[in-house]
Design a protein around this motif. Structure first.
Motif, short mmCIF file in Angstrom:
data_model
loop_
_atom_site.label_atom_id
_atom_site.label_comp_id
_atom_site.label_asym_id
_atom_site.label_seq_id
_atom_site.Cartn_x
_atom_site.Cartn_y
_atom_site.Cartn_z
N SER A 1 0.82 -1.22 0.00
CA SER A 1 0.00 0.00 0.00
C SER A 1 0.85 1.26 0.00
CB SER A 1 -0.93 0.00 1.22
OG SER A 1 -0.18 -0.07 2.43
N GLY A 2 2.14 1.13 0.37
CA GLY A 2 3.01 2.30 0.38
C GLY A 2 3.35 2.81 -1.00
N VAL A 3 3.07 2.03 -2.04
CA VAL A 3 3.33 2.46 -3.41
C VAL A 3 2.12 3.22 -3.92
CG1 VAL A 3 3.89 1.75 -5.75
CG2 VAL A 3 4.81 0.48 -3.81
N ASN A 4 2.33 4.47 -4.29
CA ASN A 4 1.24 5.32 -4.76
C ASN A 4 0.52 4.67 -5.94
OD1 ASN A 4 -0.06 7.53 -6.38
ND2 ASN A 4 0.70 8.77 -4.69
N PRO A 5 -0.81 4.56 -5.88
CA PRO A 5 -1.57 3.93 -6.97
C PRO A 5 -1.34 4.62 -8.32
CG PRO A 5 -2.96 4.16 -5.03
CD PRO A 5 -1.69 4.92 -4.74
N ALA A 6 -1.15 5.95 -8.29
CA ALA A 6 -0.91 6.67 -9.54
C ALA A 6 0.42 6.24 -10.15
CB ALA A 6 -0.92 8.18 -9.29
N LEU A 7 1.43 6.02 -9.29
CA LEU A 7 2.73 5.55 -9.77
C LEU A 7 2.60 4.13 -10.33
CD1 LEU A 7 5.75 6.01 -10.13
CD2 LEU A 7 6.09 5.17 -7.79
N GLN A 8 1.81 3.30 -9.65
CA GLN A 8 1.57 1.95 -10.15
C GLN A 8 0.94 1.98 -11.54
OE1 GLN A 8 -0.39 -0.83 -7.53
NE2 GLN A 8 0.29 0.25 -5.71
N GLN A 9 -0.01 2.90 -11.72
CA GLN A 9 -0.71 2.98 -13.01
C GLN A 9 0.23 3.43 -14.12
OE1 GLN A 9 -4.09 5.59 -13.02
NE2 GLN A 9 -4.75 4.98 -15.05
N ILE A 10 1.03 4.46 -13.83
CA ILE A 10 1.95 4.98 -14.85
C ILE A 10 3.00 3.93 -15.19
CG2 ILE A 10 3.76 6.69 -15.30
CD1 ILE A 10 2.06 8.66 -13.59
N CYS A 11 3.63 3.35 -14.16
CA CYS A 11 4.67 2.36 -14.40
C CYS A 11 4.08 1.08 -14.99
CB CYS A 11 5.40 2.05 -13.10
SG CYS A 11 6.54 3.36 -12.57
N GLY A 12 2.82 0.80 -14.69
CA GLY A 12 2.18 -0.39 -15.24
C GLY A 12 2.03 -0.35 -16.75
N ASN A 13 2.15 0.84 -17.33
CA ASN A 13 2.05 1.00 -18.77
C ASN A 13 3.40 1.02 -19.46
OD1 ASN A 13 -0.85 1.20 -19.27
ND2 ASN A 13 -0.77 3.08 -18.08
N THR A 14 4.48 0.75 -18.70
CA THR A 14 5.81 0.66 -19.29
C THR A 14 6.17 -0.80 -19.53
OG1 THR A 14 7.00 0.49 -17.18
CG2 THR A 14 6.49 2.71 -17.99
N ASP A 15 7.28 -1.04 -20.20
CA ASP A 15 7.72 -2.41 -20.47
C ASP A 15 8.27 -3.09 -19.22
OD1 ASP A 15 7.04 -2.26 -23.14
OD2 ASP A 15 9.01 -1.51 -23.73
N HIS A 16 8.71 -2.29 -18.24
CA HIS A 16 9.35 -2.84 -17.04
C HIS A 16 8.75 -2.17 -15.80
CE1 HIS A 16 12.18 -4.35 -20.01
NE2 HIS A 16 12.33 -3.11 -20.43
N PRO A 17 7.52 -2.53 -15.44
CA PRO A 17 6.79 -1.82 -14.37
C PRO A 17 7.48 -1.79 -13.02
CG PRO A 17 5.33 -3.27 -15.61
CD PRO A 17 6.71 -3.61 -16.03
N VAL A 18 7.98 -2.94 -12.57
CA VAL A 18 8.58 -2.98 -11.23
C VAL A 18 9.87 -2.19 -11.19
CG1 VAL A 18 9.58 -4.49 -9.47
CG2 VAL A 18 7.46 -5.15 -10.61
#
Length: 215
Positions: free
Chosen positions: A73-90
């Motif tokens: 939960s410490g990972v901002n959901p907005a950051l998860q969404q943006i990074c989730g659209n990249t080739d290497h999310p984590v």
């Protein structure tokens, strides 16, 4: 990257989330003193041999979306969404989090800036490893990336999307130079892991810069 790579990086978040994001000099993602640095890369190589899909905490993970839904939960959901659209999310999350403090709005532009800063730090760390004459090529490559990073920041300040695209795109080719120099010499590059992570950061900043940032 396979889902097993993501799972292992996820395990390392417990240590990553303890980092302070309020300092003036964020920790390098390849800092050997960090509990998520070299150990992370070595563990990822071991876990990559495991079969997929991978069961984590009673959940079978078959997609990036499934993985992102169970991030701490410490990972901002907005950051998860943006990074989730990249080739290497984590890797995107790991690289950018140290450069995003609580007051920073999480949006594509701020994540792009954080990615470029992470690229800068990773490149400077790679430069510090250059102790052999053959690595002069790598030094030139990394200096080119640092120069391109500064021009990328200028393009952001000037809201010049064409220049930004040019500079981010140039780094895709730049990063190949160091590894190619070692391949030509028929030697194993000591920069291989650093360059692999740097290449993923470059890929992510290009995706965010071209597909998500709109001036």
């Amino acid at each position: 990257m396979g889902i097993n790579h993501f799972i292992l990086a996820l395990i390392s978040f417990a240590c990553l989330l303890s980092f302070s994001t309020s300092t003036n000099a964020p920790p390098s993602i390849s800092d050997a003193s960090s509990p998520t640095s070299s150990e992370l890369y070595d563990m990822i190589e071991v876990m990559s041999e495991s079969p997929s899909p991978f069961a984590f905490d009673g959940i079978t993970l078959e997609s990036i979306d499934n993985l992102l839904r169970i991030l701490p939960s410490g990972v901002n959901p907005a950051l998860q969404q943006i990074c989730g659209n990249t080739d290497h999310p984590v890797e995107c999350i790991i690289a950018t989090m140290p450069f995003l403090d609580e007051k920073t709005p999480i949006e594509p532009l701020s994540v792009l800036k954080a990615g470029i800063e992470a690229m800068d730090n990773q490149t400077k760390d790679a430069l510090a490893e250059n102790v052999v004459p053959i690595l002069q090529t790598c030094i030139d490559v990394y200096n080119n990336i640092l120069n391109s990073d500064q021009k990328s920041f200028e393009a952001i300040s000037n809201r010049n999307l064409v220049q930004l695209s040019t500079e981010l795109g140039a780094n895709v080719e730049n990063i190949l130079g160091c590894d190619n120099a070692f391949k030509q010499a028929k030697l194993e590059s000591p920069m291989k892991k650093m360059d692999a992570m740097l290449g993923k950061i470059i890929s992510n900043t290009l995706t965010i810069g071209l597909d998500m940032v709109h001036f």
